[in-house]
Design an enzyme around this catalytic site. Structure first.
Site, PDB file in Angstrom:
ATOM      1  N   ASP A  91       0.811  -1.227   0.000  1.00 40.10           N
ATOM      2  CA  ASP A  91       0.000   0.000   0.000  1.00 40.10           C
ATOM      3  C   ASP A  91       0.844   1.277   0.000  1.00 40.10           C
ATOM      4  O   ASP A  91       0.306   2.380   0.073  1.00 40.10           O
ATOM      5  CB  ASP A  91      -0.919   0.032   1.232  1.00 40.10           C
ATOM      6  CG  ASP A  91      -2.235  -0.717   0.997  1.00 40.10           C
ATOM      7  OD1 ASP A  91      -2.612  -0.919  -0.174  1.00 40.10           O
ATOM      8  OD2 ASP A  91      -2.885  -1.084   1.999  1.00 40.10           O
ATOM      9  N   ARG A 116       0.541  -1.746   7.626  1.00 41.38           N
ATOM     10  CA  ARG A 116       1.049  -0.513   7.013  1.00 41.38           C
ATOM     11  C   ARG A 116       2.026   0.245   7.906  1.00 41.38           C
ATOM     12  O   ARG A 116       2.599   1.245   7.466  1.00 41.38           O
ATOM     13  CB  ARG A 116      -0.117   0.411   6.616  1.00 41.38           C
ATOM     14  CG  ARG A 116      -1.016  -0.170   5.542  1.00 41.38           C
ATOM     15  CD  ARG A 116      -1.882   0.910   4.873  1.00 41.38           C
ATOM     16  NE  ARG A 116      -1.083   1.821   4.049  1.00 41.38           N
ATOM     17  CZ  ARG A 116      -1.565   2.903   3.434  1.00 41.38           C
ATOM     18  NH1 ARG A 116      -2.852   3.219   3.568  1.00 41.38           N
ATOM     19  NH2 ARG A 116      -0.786   3.677   2.705  1.00 41.38           N
ATOM     20  N   ARG A 164      -9.641   5.899  10.901  1.00 38.16           N
ATOM     21  CA  ARG A 164      -8.181   5.825  10.947  1.00 38.16           C
ATOM     22  C   ARG A 164      -7.596   6.874  11.893  1.00 38.16           C
ATOM     23  O   ARG A 164      -7.291   6.563  13.040  1.00 38.16           O
ATOM     24  CB  ARG A 164      -7.603   5.977   9.533  1.00 38.16           C
ATOM     25  CG  ARG A 164      -8.175   4.978   8.489  1.00 38.16           C
ATOM     26  CD  ARG A 164      -7.643   3.581   8.696  1.00 38.16           C
ATOM     27  NE  ARG A 164      -8.143   2.610   7.723  1.00 38.16           N
ATOM     28  CZ  ARG A 164      -7.555   2.277   6.580  1.00 38.16           C
ATOM     29  NH1 ARG A 164      -6.431   2.852   6.233  1.00 38.16           N
ATOM     30  NH2 ARG A 164      -8.082   1.363   5.797  1.00 38.16           N
ATOM     31  N   HIS A 193     -11.286   7.322   4.749  1.00 36.12           N
ATOM     32  CA  HIS A 193     -10.352   8.444   4.870  1.00 36.12           C
ATOM     33  C   HIS A 193     -11.086   9.698   4.412  1.00 36.12           C
ATOM     34  O   HIS A 193     -11.874   9.635   3.447  1.00 36.12           O
ATOM     35  CB  HIS A 193      -9.152   8.253   3.923  1.00 36.12           C
ATOM     36  CG  HIS A 193      -8.009   7.463   4.467  1.00 36.12           C
ATOM     37  ND1 HIS A 193      -7.255   6.620   3.668  1.00 36.12           N
ATOM     38  CD2 HIS A 193      -7.440   7.409   5.711  1.00 36.12           C
ATOM     39  CE1 HIS A 193      -6.288   6.073   4.404  1.00 36.12           C
ATOM     40  NE2 HIS A 193      -6.389   6.522   5.639  1.00 36.12           N
ATOM     41  N   CYS A 290      -4.950   9.711  -3.221  1.00 34.47           N
ATOM     42  CA  CYS A 290      -4.223   8.755  -2.375  1.00 34.47           C
ATOM     43  C   CYS A 290      -2.779   8.582  -2.830  1.00 34.47           C
ATOM     44  O   CYS A 290      -1.908   8.291  -2.024  1.00 34.47           O
ATOM     45  CB  CYS A 290      -4.893   7.388  -2.407  1.00 34.47           C
ATOM     46  SG  CYS A 290      -6.532   7.370  -1.722  1.00 34.47           S
TER      47      CYS A 290
HETATM   48  N1  ARG Z   1      -5.391   0.103   1.040  1.00 35.62           N
HETATM   49  C1  ARG Z   1      -5.112   1.386   1.617  1.00 35.62           C
HETATM   50  C2  ARG Z   1      -5.700   1.449   3.012  1.00 35.62           C
HETATM   51  O1  ARG Z   1      -6.766   0.933   3.199  1.00 35.62           O
HETATM   52  C3  ARG Z   1      -5.662   2.479   0.749  1.00 35.62           C
HETATM   53  C4  ARG Z   1      -5.252   3.843   1.186  1.00 35.62           C
HETATM   54  C5  ARG Z   1      -5.834   4.922   0.320  1.00 35.62           C
HETATM   55  N2  ARG Z   1      -5.304   6.176   0.623  1.00 35.62           N
HETATM   56  C6  ARG Z   1      -6.011   7.302   0.839  1.00 35.62           C
HETATM   57  N3  ARG Z   1      -5.358   8.417   0.978  1.00 35.62           N
HETATM   58  N4  ARG Z   1      -7.310   7.296   0.963  1.00 35.62           N
HETATM   59  O2  ARG Z   1      -5.130   1.982   3.925  1.00 35.62           O
END
Ligand code: ARG
Length: 314
Positions: A91, A116, A164, A193, A290
């Site tokens: 990612d 991550r 998040r 997000h 992203c």
């Molecule tokens: N697979 C990543 C996650 O779920 C995607 C992140 C996408 N990034 C963003 N800025 N929305 O964390």
């Protein structure tokens, strides 16, 4: 009819309601972006509803699409820096999550999911070595997914929470970056997000934003409606192709080529949509924004950014 009651008035002298005013002229300013090639991109875990282990990823295709995005930025006069991708961090291509950079000061992310977490370290190292007006503040102490949840809008930082980035991280950002933070609560797991549910189109003194109201709690919808009465309200269709995951330079708006409704609304408001195909990266739950972290320079290197000029006076 006007013509019958006031026969001497020509249409040219009838005051026009504000809505019919001419579309504003939009100005692009050159940006500096940090991007990470999707060399090791894949879907090998599921941490958002877009990710499906059963759907194969074509990494070669993802790379070609990403290269096109990078070339499109450069063709529009923007400068792109590239961070080396790290094997085992699929990612990492979503560079927006690596941190937030304001006035040349970079705060690296602290990720929610263990898969991550090493990315926060990799981005922090890049900031520390970047030079060129970028100073690293280290990694955030609180759970913080960078520009995924932190979007500069004029002189405030709009900050997402709910999935998040934590509220404690919002306070940390306000203290470390010296900026007013406006907390917005996300309620739909597809829009986990802030940058999937809202985009800042014009970051000037009277910011223009677009967003999907139902992605926010009722209280946050009220905050947005009060702050941005002229916002573009996205349709569920545009949001569902991550059409709000956009990057604007003040005039050109880089966004999914599938978000056709959003393209039309942008044109109505004087912006120029630039359609981008990132279908492979959509499988990880991300699109244009992203993949893009903005490196906002320190005041001394010259900037038109409202926040940094305010900081310079502080
Ligand atoms: N697979 C990543 C996650 O779920 C995607 C992140 C996408 N990034 C963003 N800025 N929305 O964390």
């Amino acid at each position: 009819m006007t013509a019958l009651t006031t026969p001497t008035t020509t249409s040219a002298t009838v005051p026009q309601p504000a809505r019919l005013e001419r579309t504003p002229e939009r100005t692009a300013t050159p940006r500096r972006f940090l991007m990470c090639p999707p060399t090791y991109f894949d879907v090998v875990y599921e941490i958002n509803p877009w990710m499906d282990l059963g759907v194969p990823v074509d990494t070669g295709r993802a790379l070609a699409q990403w290269e096109r995005l990078r070339a499109t930025y450069e063709a529009h006069g923007h400068h792109v820096e590239v961070i080396d991708p790290v094997p085992g961090l699929p990612d990492m291509v979503y560079a927006a999550n690596g941190g937030v950079v304001l006035g040349g000061r970079a705060l690296a992310a602290r990720f929610t999911y263990p898969e991550r977490r090493p990315e926060g370290v990799a981005y922090e190292r890049w900031f520390a070595a970047a030079g060129d007006g970028v100073v690293s503040l280290g990694q955030a102490a609180e759970q913080n997914e960078g520009e995924g949840d932190l979007l500069l809008a004029g002189d405030v930082m709009l900050a997402g929470t709910g999935f998040r980035t934590s509220r404690a991280a919002h306070a940390e950002v306000a203290a470390l970056l010296g900026i007013e933070v406006v907390t917005l609560e996300l309620v739909d797991p597809r829009y986990y997000h802030l940058d999937t549910a809202l985009t800042v189109l014009d970051g000037g003194p009277s910011p223009v934003v677009a967003y999907l109201p139902e992605a926010f709690s009722p209280a946050s919808q009220a905050v947005l409606a009060e702050r941005y009465p002229d916002a573009i309200l996205a349709t569920p269709e545009d949001a569902a192709v991550l059409g709000l995951n956009a990057v604007s330079d003040g005039r050109h708006v880089f966004l999914s080529d599938r978000a056709t409704g959003m393209h039309a609304r942008l044109r109505e408001r004087g912006f120029e949509p630039v359609g981008i195909d990132l279908s492979e990266l959509l499988k990880g739950g991300g699109s244009v924004k992203c993949c893009t972290l903005e490196l906002r320079p320190a005041p001394t290197t010259g900037t038109t950014d409202v926040l940094t000029s305010k900081e310079a006076h502080a």
